[in-house]
Structures are given as C-alpha cells and as structure tokens.
Motif scaffolding. Structure first.
Motif, short mmCIF file in Angstrom:
data_model
loop_
_atom_site.label_atom_id
_atom_site.label_comp_id
_atom_site.label_asym_id
_atom_site.label_seq_id
_atom_site.Cartn_x
_atom_site.Cartn_y
_atom_site.Cartn_z
N GLN A 1 56.24 46.77 27.60
CA GLN A 1 55.56 45.96 28.63
C GLN A 1 54.14 45.60 28.26
N VAL A 2 53.70 46.15 27.12
CA VAL A 2 52.30 45.97 26.74
C VAL A 2 52.22 45.42 25.31
N SER A 3 51.43 44.38 25.14
CA SER A 3 51.16 43.87 23.79
C SER A 3 49.74 44.28 23.44
N TYR A 4 49.60 45.01 22.33
CA TYR A 4 48.31 45.62 22.00
C TYR A 4 47.78 45.11 20.66
N LEU A 5 46.57 44.61 20.68
CA LEU A 5 45.90 44.18 19.45
C LEU A 5 44.87 45.24 19.12
N SER A 6 45.04 45.88 17.97
CA SER A 6 44.13 46.96 17.59
C SER A 6 42.88 46.41 16.92
N GLU A 7 41.81 47.17 17.04
CA GLU A 7 40.58 46.80 16.31
C GLU A 7 40.74 47.07 14.82
N LEU A 8 41.74 47.90 14.46
CA LEU A 8 41.93 48.26 13.05
C LEU A 8 42.57 47.10 12.29
N ILE B 1 48.53 42.30 28.27
CA ILE B 1 48.02 42.05 26.92
C ILE B 1 46.68 42.76 26.78
N LEU B 2 46.60 43.62 25.75
CA LEU B 2 45.37 44.36 25.50
C LEU B 2 44.82 43.90 24.15
N MET B 3 43.56 43.48 24.13
CA MET B 3 42.98 42.99 22.88
C MET B 3 41.67 43.72 22.61
N ASP B 4 41.67 44.49 21.53
CA ASP B 4 40.49 45.27 21.18
C ASP B 4 39.72 44.52 20.09
N GLU B 5 38.61 43.99 20.47
CA GLU B 5 37.75 43.21 19.57
C GLU B 5 38.53 42.11 18.83
N PRO C 1 61.95 42.40 22.02
CA PRO C 1 62.87 41.40 22.58
C PRO C 1 62.14 40.25 23.29
N ASP C 2 60.89 40.52 23.75
CA ASP C 2 60.15 39.49 24.49
C ASP C 2 59.34 38.57 23.56
N PHE C 3 59.47 38.79 22.25
CA PHE C 3 58.65 38.03 21.30
C PHE C 3 59.17 36.60 21.23
N ASN C 4 58.28 35.64 21.52
CA ASN C 4 58.65 34.22 21.52
C ASN C 4 58.29 33.62 20.16
N LYS C 5 59.31 33.43 19.32
CA LYS C 5 59.06 33.00 17.94
C LYS C 5 58.51 31.57 17.88
N GLU C 6 58.98 30.73 18.79
CA GLU C 6 58.46 29.34 18.81
C GLU C 6 56.98 29.34 19.13
N LYS C 7 56.63 30.17 20.13
CA LYS C 7 55.22 30.27 20.51
C LYS C 7 54.40 30.82 19.33
N ILE D 1 46.05 37.97 16.43
CA ILE D 1 46.08 37.20 17.68
C ILE D 1 47.46 36.54 17.85
N VAL D 2 48.01 35.99 16.76
CA VAL D 2 49.33 35.36 16.82
C VAL D 2 50.36 36.37 17.33
N LEU D 3 50.36 37.55 16.69
CA LEU D 3 51.39 38.56 17.01
C LEU D 3 51.25 39.08 18.43
N THR D 4 50.02 39.15 18.91
CA THR D 4 49.79 39.70 20.25
C THR D 4 50.15 38.69 21.35
N LEU D 5 49.73 37.45 21.14
CA LEU D 5 49.93 36.45 22.20
C LEU D 5 51.34 35.88 22.23
#
Lengths: 229, 264
Positions: A72-79, A146-150, A100-106, A135-139
């Motif tokens: 349920q959570v998409s996480y972008l790490s600062e690493l 959606i959690l985005m760290d830096e 399963p929720d990954f939208n490849k077209e998007k 950013i691509v992989l997270t959004l």
C-alpha cells in the motif's frame, strides 16, 4: 489513512522520534521539514515498515505496518543504491513484476519525461539520473501512500523546477497522499498542501500552506526561521 | 507466484559471481592437478581425487552462496525489504537460486569425477557403473540435505547478526554472532548425545547392510571387516525427520526476524 499513535523510536537509547501522534488523509501533498537529524527519514521509514517503533503503533489504512505494507506504500529512499546489473528498462520491468499496482505505461511516460534511456546500465548512470529513476519507480505505482525521502537530492537545480511540476501531474490527488521530505523547501512549496515541521524528534507544527500564506503572510521557510530560532 | 519467480531470477543474477568463481577455480585446479599428475602417470586419478574432494566441500555451497547474496543485499536493504512478499518468500527465492547454482556446480564436478574414474587405470578396485550411480545418488542426496540444513543455520545466524548490527558495529556483531553460533552448536551437539534425542529420532529403522554389502562386493572389498568395525548398519527415518523439523524451525525463525525485527 496514515496514523501514528504515540510513536517513539530510539537508536541505542538515543531518541530519534518522541511520542509522535499524526494523522494524514488522502488527497494531500504534505511536506515533512526540519533540520538534519530531526527525524524526517526515520518517520518515513517507520511508515514504510522498514524500521519498527520502539513504542506506539503505526497503521496505514487500518493495517499495522511491517515491510509488507509495501503493498500500500510506495517508498523512495534517500539512499542511492540499485541492482547495478539491470539497465533502466529492466529495473522498471523488475518493479512491475514485484508490485501488482505498478502501472508500466505510466512508468514509460514518466521515464520519457525524465529523459532516461531505457538501455542505460544503472551502474553507468549519473547521480542525477539515478534520482530521476527513483522518481519513475515511485510514482508509477497506484498506491494510496507515496513516501519520498529527499527526491530532489542530486538533481541539477536547473531541472528541479520542471521535475517538481512533473511530480504533481503524475500524482492521483483524489486517491493518494504524498509525504515528502526535502531541504529544497522553496522549490516544492508551491505544490504542498500542508507541511509538518519536526525538531529533535518532535512535531512542532502542522499547517496548511495556503492558510499560512493568507492568514500570516508567511512562507514555510519564513515560518521555520521564526520557529527554529 | 510470478512476482516470486521474477525475484528468483533477480537472485540468480545477483549470484552470478559466487556461481562462476568456484567453477573457474575448479577448472583451473583440474588443469593444474592433471598437469602435475601426468608427470607421474596419475592424471585421471588425481583429477578424480580433486573432484571427489570438491564435491564433498559443496556441503557448504548454499551457505557460501547465501553469504555472498545477503552480503550484497545488506547495502540495499531498503530495496530488498520494500516488497509485499513475506520474509519467508524473500528468503526462499535466495535459497532457490542457491540450489539451482549448487545443482549446476554439482553436475559439473560429478561429471568430471565420473569421467576421471572412467579414465583411471590405477584404482585398486573395480566398481560397476550401476553401483557408482547408486552411491552417487545416495551421496548426492545427502550432500544436498546437509547443505540445506547448513543453509537454514546460516540464514538464522545472519538474521541474528543483522539484529545485533542494529545496536553494535559490524565487527562486534560478527563476534557476538560467532559466540552465539559456538554456543548453539555446542548445545545442539550435547543434545544429540542425550537419551531424549535418541527417543525422538530412533524410529523408522532402515537397514542399509544389504546396500553396503553390494557396494563392497562390487568393489571386491572385505565386507565382514567393515561391518565388524561399524556395528549394525542401520539408519533411522526419525533422524531425517528431526533434522527436517530443525531446519524448518530455523528457516521460519529467520523469516520471522526478517519480517518483524530486522531494520533497514
């Protein structure tokens, strides 16, 4: 949607977060601001279930979190770490296979917007391009949180503006909540609905950005300058 | 299932280096041993001895492969753990990749051994191909079973190491994990000597005397001498069952720690 209830996190006795209560609902882009070491990244990792609270409870859509909350959570790490044997396209394919929720077209649309070559090997990508790939992989995921760290770290200041504008067009504001930590507050302020200020592991303010602007005639940076002194 | 298969493919790619290095090292050693052996007209026999030794060492293959794979993942824990798949499935993908690599490595070394035995002229006994296949199957099966058991121990200890690493530095965590390993294996060794262990495991007797007799007779070796030294040749299904239960407990304990305790 996201609920932190009296959450404390300690590392070897040192308090990173102290008795934090927080509720976030969908339809908002929220900035998590504060100086280095204030507990911003810790908060995101706790919500992503990648670390565990020393005390208190965290739920996302009523589910107590552990790492499996990734459904349920998409996480972008600062690493800045990826599987170097993949290229950009293979990394997108791998993510598409795992979520399963990954939208490849998007993902393809955002990749093209970010001007990333799908055949470029990750180990040969610049730091800025690895940041774009994150950013691509997270959004590209259609998840409630959606959690985005830096997310802007390492990006060229000249392209940050267009990427920030791009961010907003790839977020489903009706169904998602986005929590962003950043030091580049001025550059993202115009897309934020709310901001949460954190200091020494404690939340010292949670404001509506528009209200702050109209009622107190203040930007986030001005508010922080006053509050952190 | 598709997600898990893709994950296993990723694990195979992550494990390319630990897969290739032992194979290259083995072929280099075969060439070296064959060259030295040929000077004494002993090349095939030397290669057979080397292959046999390398096959034996493969009881540690899964643990070695997992050490490399988990070591590489340690720097990317946020990537590996940010996944809706359970800890047991994450670990199982690594174990599956390790087993595939081990099976290929085992085949290469086993074929080399068979060829070397076929070409050898100085082996002091005759052994039929059917007996060799029988011994090979049984030995290979046990090799894999022991390797899986070691892998489960390794996964458990790695999770203990990661938990300690939350509090202590890498070196101190390694030392504490090593002390824990010595203590745990010591306690387990003591337990296997106890009457409780015998009661738990000594059931389902399987007499292997007939098999051993066939093997020894095929090799033209004195069976009686061996059986007199070894005593009654019986193995117990209970021992296999007990080891399987211990292996599963260790694996799921490791998976539980990964799900609930390990941090990025």
């Amino acid at each position: 949607m996201i609920e932190l209830n009296q959450v404390t996190k300690k590392y070897m006795g040192k308090v990173a977060l102290r008795d934090v209560d927080l509720q976030l609902t969908k339809g908002k882009i929220v900035g998590l601001v504060g100086p280095n070491g204030s507990g911003k990244s810790t908060t995101l990792k706790l919500i992503a279930g990648l670390i565990h609270p020393t005390k208190g409870h965290i739920t996302v859509n009523g589910v107590e979190v552990d790492h499996r909350i990734a459904s349920q959570v998409s996480y972008l790490s600062e690493l800045d770490e990826y599987y170097g044997f993949y290229n950009v396209g293979q990394t997108i394919d791998f993510y598409a296979s795992q979520f399963p929720d990954f939208n490849k077209e998007k993902a393809e649309e955002i990749r093209a917007f970010m001007k990333l070559d799908p055949n470029a090997k990750l180990k040969h990508l610049s730091k800025g391009n690895r940041g774009r790939l994150k950013i691509v992989l997270t959004l590209a995921r259609e998840v409630p949180v959606i959690l985005m760290d830096e997310p802007l770290s390492g990006l060229d200041p000249m392209v940050r503006d267009s990427i920030v504008k791009g961010l907003i067009s790839y977020i489903d504001l009706e169904n998602q909540v986005v929590l962003i930590t950043t030091h580049e507050i001025k550059e993202i302020e115009f897309i934020l609905d709310e901001f949460i200020a954190i200091k020494d592991g404690e939340i010292i303010g949670h404001h509506n950005v528009e209200q702050l602007r109209t009622e107190q005639n203040m930007s986030i940076v001005e508010w922080m300058t006053n509050s952190y002194q | 299932m598709n997600a898990w298969l893709s994950l296993t493919k990723k694990e195979l790619r992550l494990g390319t280096t630990p897969f290739i290095i032992p194979i290259i090292a083995f072929f280099l050693l075969v060439a070296l041993v064959a060259y030295i052996g040929s000077r004494f007209d002993f090349a095939s026999e030397a290669v057979a001895i080397l292959s046999f030794t390398v096959i034996g060492i493969q009881v540690f293959y899964l643990a070695y492969y997992l050490l490399f794979s988990l070591g590489a993942e340690k720097r990317k824990m946020h990537l590996w753990l940010h996944n809706p798949i359970s800890g047991s499935a994450l670990l199982l993908a690594k174990v599956a990749a390790a087993l595939i690599s081990m099976a290929l490595t085992f085949m290469i070394t086993a074929v080399t051994l068979a060829v070397a035995i076929g070409m050898a002229e100085n082996i002091p006994f005759e052994i039929s191909w059917s007996t060799m296949a029988q011994v090979g199957m049984l030995g290979g099966l046990h090799l894999f079973l022991v390797a899986i058991s070691f892998a489960a121990w390794f996964l458990f200890l790695w999770m203990v190491f990661l938990l300690l690493n939350r509090t202590f530095g890498t070196f101190i965590s390694f030392v504490f994990t090593f002390i824990f390993f010595i203590t745990a294996t010591g306690a387990y060794g003591w337990f296997t000597e106890s009457a409780i262990y015998d009661a738990l495991t000594m059931w389902g007797a399987i007499n292997i005397e007939v098999f051993v007799t066939e093997v020894f007779m095929s090799m033209d070796l004195p069976v009686g001498e061996f059986t007199a030294q070894a005593g009654p040749l019986t193995i117990y299904f209970g021992q296999y069952f007990f080891e399987a239960v211990v292996t599963l407990i260790l694996f799921f304990a490791a998976a539980w720690m990964l799900d609930r305790k390990v941090e990025v």
